[in-house]
Design an enzyme around this catalytic site. Sequence first.
Site, PDB file in Angstrom:
ATOM      1  N   GLY A 131       0.828  -1.199   0.000  1.00  0.00           N
ATOM      2  CA  GLY A 131       0.000   0.000   0.000  1.00  0.00           C
ATOM      3  C   GLY A 131       0.861   1.248   0.000  1.00  0.00           C
ATOM      4  N   GLU A 248      11.995  -4.173  -3.786  1.00  0.00           N
ATOM      5  CA  GLU A 248      10.970  -4.313  -4.811  1.00  0.00           C
ATOM      6  C   GLU A 248      11.585  -4.310  -6.207  1.00  0.00           C
ATOM      7  OE1 GLU A 248       6.689  -2.332  -5.928  1.00  0.00           O
ATOM      8  OE2 GLU A 248       8.371  -0.982  -5.610  1.00  0.00           O
TER       9      GLU A 248
END
Length: 401
Positions: A131, A248
């Site tokens: 998120g 990531e």
Amino acid sequence: MSDIEAFRCETRAWLEANCPESMRTPMPENEMVWGGSQVEFVSQDQRLWFERMRDRGWFCPDWPIEYGGSGLNAEEAAVLEAEMRRLRCRPPQINLGIWMLGPLLLEHGSEEQKRRLLPPMARGEVRWCQGFSEPNAGSDLASLRTRARLESDHFVVDGTKIWTSYGDKSDWMYALVRTDPDAPKHQGISLLLIDMHAEGVSTAPIDLIGGKSSFCQVFFDGVRVARENLVGELNAGWALAKRLLQHERRAMSKFGEISLPTHFDLLSLLREYLPEPQGRAEQALHLRAIRCRMEEHAFELTQRRMAEEMRAGQDGSDLMAIMKLVHSEQEKEKFEVLLDVLGLRALGWEESSFTDQELALTRAWLGSFAQTIAGGSSEVQLNVIAKRVLGLPEAGKGEAK
């Protein structure tokens, strides 16, 4: 025989005996196994491979045993990866928590958080989503507005996140929230772990041009989050976010090994659709395809070398921006070539006159554009590379622009 060679022989024998033959084939997107509380399998072989690797502790082989890993050292982990690649073993599961949040918790989580959160993650029992992005905070991530106010022993979260991959299927989210609205925007942010089944959490899928909806918008309406789910210090989440984004980028560059490149083999499709190029145009297309595959191979070799260097202790975290940029741009170019190779056979959508592979390729071509945005756009990656890798001066601070 050295210890590492003995480990290699043992690992090779175990994989040969335990990885089903069907799990040594290219993995279509619809056959990916996502770990989580609602894990699904399309075959018994998938289940067996998942359970055997889980029980071996090889979902997270280089994590400490007390946190659910198998405690392999860097050299042993490299051997395992190489042997799985040699056998063309599919990854037994896909789990963003293991790839992104887990490494961050190992570095910055409290001991209580590590023991509570990492073992279920390492067993593939929890599915995590990210998120970060918001409708008005995309590339300028620090301008996020989702707010969490501290009330006694819990936070109350209100706001929304967008482009949340599989938010509707996830168990938990790691989210950036604003905990001090009066602080400079980079200093009033915290990292919270939010139960996606908590009261006040809702999701809305977002339809994509390729016909698949993996993205969601997530809404928080007075969601209560226990203070123990704050990672790091209050209002110090921006540094954690930057570190997580490095993980990531590494995951995004690695993800291509097990998704798009594997079930659309460029050279085999070239042989199938253009076995004998006629004329200069088709010959030029052959050359484009071969050049594209050579660049892919160079990327794969570079990725392996970087992995070895990082296991040896070198810090290659900032270089992940380069790997993410190159991989996503290569993928886009690859699908452009594939589209040209298929010609009119790439124009199908749902018609029965096209093969499943042809229909899937057209949709994947559309999806390849998202790869240059997901995980940070190519433009953002170029800025990161300029600043953190090349050390170029920032514009607007008196230096040459």
